[in-house]
Write a protein that holds these residues in place. Structure first.
Motif, PDB file in Angstrom:
ATOM      1  N   UNK A 180      33.235  68.028  73.841  1.00 21.22           N
ATOM      2  CA  UNK A 180      32.076  68.714  73.299  1.00 21.22           C
ATOM      3  C   UNK A 180      32.285  70.210  73.332  1.00 21.22           C
ATOM      4  N   UNK A 181      31.723  70.906  72.382  1.00 18.20           N
ATOM      5  CA  UNK A 181      31.946  72.342  72.296  1.00 18.20           C
ATOM      6  C   UNK A 181      31.416  73.070  73.524  1.00 18.20           C
ATOM      7  N   UNK A 182      30.420  72.490  74.196  1.00 18.07           N
ATOM      8  CA  UNK A 182      29.889  73.134  75.400  1.00 18.07           C
ATOM      9  C   UNK A 182      30.936  73.176  76.513  1.00 18.07           C
ATOM     10  N   UNK A 183      31.880  72.237  76.511  1.00 27.49           N
ATOM     11  CA  UNK A 183      32.950  72.252  77.513  1.00 27.49           C
ATOM     12  C   UNK A 183      33.851  73.469  77.334  1.00 27.49           C
ATOM     13  N   UNK A 184      34.010  73.915  76.087  1.00 28.93           N
ATOM     14  CA  UNK A 184      34.813  75.108  75.809  1.00 28.93           C
ATOM     15  C   UNK A 184      34.022  76.358  76.186  1.00 28.93           C
ATOM     16  N   UNK A 185      32.735  76.360  75.827  1.00 27.01           N
ATOM     17  CA  UNK A 185      31.902  77.524  76.144  1.00 27.01           C
ATOM     18  C   UNK A 185      31.744  77.719  77.657  1.00 27.01           C
ATOM     19  N   UNK A 186      31.962  76.689  78.431  1.00 25.64           N
ATOM     20  CA  UNK A 186      31.882  76.829  79.877  1.00 25.64           C
ATOM     21  C   UNK A 186      32.922  77.834  80.386  1.00 25.64           C
ATOM     22  N   UNK A 187      34.099  77.851  79.717  1.00 19.13           N
ATOM     23  CA  UNK A 187      35.189  78.749  80.119  1.00 19.13           C
ATOM     24  C   UNK A 187      35.282  79.993  79.237  1.00 19.13           C
ATOM     25  N   UNK A 188      34.954  79.847  77.961  1.00 14.89           N
ATOM     26  CA  UNK A 188      35.064  80.962  77.009  1.00 14.89           C
ATOM     27  C   UNK A 188      33.733  81.077  76.265  1.00 14.89           C
ATOM     28  N   UNK A 199      37.849  61.066  72.441  1.00 17.72           N
ATOM     29  CA  UNK A 199      37.022  61.980  73.240  1.00 17.72           C
ATOM     30  C   UNK A 199      37.419  61.909  74.710  1.00 17.72           C
ATOM     31  N   UNK A 200      37.544  63.061  75.347  1.00 16.47           N
ATOM     32  CA  UNK A 200      37.897  63.144  76.760  1.00 16.47           C
ATOM     33  C   UNK A 200      36.682  62.831  77.624  1.00 16.47           C
ATOM     34  N   UNK A 201      36.965  62.499  78.872  1.00 17.70           N
ATOM     35  CA  UNK A 201      35.896  62.353  79.834  1.00 17.70           C
ATOM     36  C   UNK A 201      35.347  63.734  80.198  1.00 17.70           C
ATOM     37  N   UNK A 202      34.078  63.778  80.548  1.00 16.91           N
ATOM     38  CA  UNK A 202      33.449  65.039  80.918  1.00 16.91           C
ATOM     39  C   UNK A 202      34.167  65.652  82.129  1.00 16.91           C
ATOM     40  N   UNK A 203      34.455  66.947  82.047  1.00 18.27           N
ATOM     41  CA  UNK A 203      35.106  67.642  83.150  1.00 18.27           C
ATOM     42  C   UNK A 203      36.610  67.510  83.176  1.00 18.27           C
ATOM     43  N   UNK A 204      37.197  66.874  82.146  1.00 20.38           N
ATOM     44  CA  UNK A 204      38.647  66.653  82.161  1.00 20.38           C
ATOM     45  C   UNK A 204      39.425  67.776  81.498  1.00 20.38           C
ATOM     46  N   UNK A 205      38.734  68.767  80.943  1.00 19.44           N
ATOM     47  CA  UNK A 205      39.389  69.874  80.255  1.00 19.44           C
ATOM     48  C   UNK A 205      39.447  71.083  81.179  1.00 19.44           C
ATOM     49  N   UNK A 206      40.480  71.909  81.024  1.00 16.40           N
ATOM     50  CA  UNK A 206      40.594  73.133  81.815  1.00 16.40           C
ATOM     51  C   UNK A 206      41.019  74.266  80.889  1.00 16.40           C
ATOM     52  N   UNK A 207      40.974  75.530  81.361  1.00 19.46           N
ATOM     53  CA  UNK A 207      41.296  76.658  80.481  1.00 19.46           C
ATOM     54  C   UNK A 207      42.682  76.575  79.858  1.00 19.46           C
ATOM     55  N   UNK A 208      43.689  76.132  80.631  1.00 23.15           N
ATOM     56  CA  UNK A 208      45.045  76.030  80.085  1.00 23.15           C
ATOM     57  C   UNK A 208      45.101  75.046  78.936  1.00 23.15           C
ATOM     58  N   UNK A 209      44.400  73.898  79.080  1.00 25.17           N
ATOM     59  CA  UNK A 209      44.354  72.911  77.998  1.00 25.17           C
ATOM     60  C   UNK A 209      43.683  73.495  76.756  1.00 25.17           C
ATOM     61  N   UNK A 210      42.627  74.255  76.981  1.00 24.79           N
ATOM     62  CA  UNK A 210      41.891  74.841  75.855  1.00 24.79           C
ATOM     63  C   UNK A 210      42.763  75.845  75.113  1.00 24.79           C
ATOM     64  N   UNK A 211      43.450  76.705  75.875  1.00 20.89           N
ATOM     65  CA  UNK A 211      44.303  77.713  75.235  1.00 20.89           C
ATOM     66  C   UNK A 211      45.455  77.044  74.485  1.00 20.89           C
ATOM     67  N   UNK A 212      46.086  76.057  75.119  1.00 18.42           N
ATOM     68  CA  UNK A 212      47.181  75.342  74.449  1.00 18.42           C
ATOM     69  C   UNK A 212      46.682  74.662  73.181  1.00 18.42           C
ATOM     70  N   UNK A 213      45.494  74.041  73.260  1.00 17.78           N
ATOM     71  CA  UNK A 213      44.930  73.403  72.077  1.00 17.78           C
ATOM     72  C   UNK A 213      44.582  74.405  70.993  1.00 17.78           C
ATOM     73  N   UNK A 214      44.144  75.601  71.411  1.00 17.03           N
ATOM     74  CA  UNK A 214      43.812  76.640  70.433  1.00 17.03           C
ATOM     75  C   UNK A 214      45.060  77.066  69.661  1.00 17.03           C
ATOM     76  N   UNK A 215      46.199  77.177  70.353  1.00 15.73           N
ATOM     77  CA  UNK A 215      47.442  77.507  69.655  1.00 15.73           C
ATOM     78  C   UNK A 215      47.823  76.390  68.681  1.00 15.73           C
TER      79      UNK A 215
END
Length: 245
Positions: A51-59, A12-28
Motif C-alpha cells: 500500500x502506498x501508505x507503507x512508502x509514505x511511512x518512510x518517505x 501484495x506483501x505482508x504489512x510491515x515487510x517493506x523497508x527503506x532499502x527495498x523501497x529505494x531499490x524498487x524505485x530504481x
C-alpha cells in the motif's frame, strides 16, 4: 497521445515487510521502466506490492525519495576509467572525459539524478572530491599550476556534463513529440543567404548539438589550452634552472 506510466503488479506483501532499502531499490527498478519524471508513489506501491501508505511511512513525499535515490547513486557511482596520470595527462584526461560521458549517456537515471537534479548539490560535490583531488594532483605534476589544473579539470567536467544534459533534454523532447525542431536534427542555412552555414550543416555539423563531433572538438580545445599553459610554464622555468647551474 503518450501512454500513461504503468508498473508491473507484484503479489501484495505482508504489512510491515517493506523497508527503506527495498523501497529505494524498487524505485530504481521502476524508474528504469517509467523514468524519474513519471515515477510516483502510487506506481511504486503497485510495483512493490504494498500500500502506498507503507512508502509514505518512510518517505513523506516524492522529493524525499528522490533525495535518497540521489544519495545512493552518488555513493555507488564510480567512473569506469583510469585515473588521470601525470606522465600521460592529455590522453588519460581525455579517456576519463569520454568514459564519464559514455556512462551517463548510457544511464538516463544516473543523468537525471546526478547531473540534472543534483548538479549544484553540496553532497554531489563532496561525493567526488577525492577523485577530483587525485586528478588535479596529476595535472600539477604534469606542469600546471594548482589554479590552472583546477580550472582545466573543471572545464572538462562542465563540458562532459553539459554535453550529456543537452543530449538528455533532446531525448526527452523527442520522446514527447517535440523533437522535430531540435538543433540536432536540423539542417540550417540556405545556399543563397548563408552558403557557408548551409554547406557545413549539410555535411553533418550542428550548432549547439550534443553530438560526438561537437564534444570532441570542445574537449580538444580544452586540452590544447592546458598543453599551451604547460609549455609556457616550462619555458619560463628554464632560465631559472640554468642560472642555478
Amino acid at each position: 497521445m503518450a501512454k500513461p506510466a504503468t508498473a508491473a503488479k507484484r503479489p501484495r506483501r505482508e504489512r510491515g515487510s517493506i523497508n527503506p532499502d527495498d523501497i529505494i531499490a524498487g524505485a530504481f527498478e521502476l524508474a528504469e521502466q517509467v523514468s524519474i519524471d513519471n515515477l510516483s508513489m502510487p506506481l511504486l506501491g503497485k510495483h512493490l506490492g504494498v500500500g502506498v501508505t507503507s512508502i509514505y511511512w518512510y518517505f513523506r513525499k516524492k522529493d524525499d525519495l528522490l533525495n535518497a535515490m540521489t544519495d545512493r547513486a552518488l555513493g555507488q557511482y564510480v567512473f569506469a576509467t583510469p585515473y588521470v596520470e601525470a606522465a600521460d595527462w592529455r590522453e588519460s584526461l581525455a579517456t576519463h572525459a569520454r568514459a564519464m560521458r559514455k556512462t551517463f549517456m548510457g544511464n538516463p537515471i544516473l543523468c537525471d539524478l546526478i547531473l540534472i537534479r543534483s548538479a549544484l548539490s553540496p553532497r554531489a560535490v563532496r561525493a567526488g572530491e577525492q577523485e577530483v583531488e587525485k586528478a588535479i594532483t596529476s595535472l600539477v605534476e604534469a606542469g600546471l599550476s594548482a589554479e590552472d589544473a583546477f580550472d582545466t579539470y573543471s572545464a572538462v567536467s562542465v563540458h562532459v556534463r553539459g554535453s550529456v544534459v543537452l543530449h538528455r533534454l533532446y531525448e526527452k523532447n523527442r520522446a514527447a513529440g517535440e523533437g522535430a525542431h531540435q538543433l540536432e536534427d536540423a539542417i540550417i542555412g540556405t545556399a543563397e543567404s548563408t552558403p557557408l552555414l548551409a554547406k557545413v550543416s549539410a555535411e553533418g555539423h550542428r550548432i549547439g548539438g550534443a553530438d560526438e563531433r561537437n564534444f570532441e572538438f570542445g574537449l580538444g580545445c580544452i586540452l590544447d589550452h592546458a598543453a599551451a599553459l604547460i609549455e609556457a610554464g616550462t619555458k619560463s622555468a628554464a632560465p631559472k634552472s640554468r642560472r642555478k647551474g
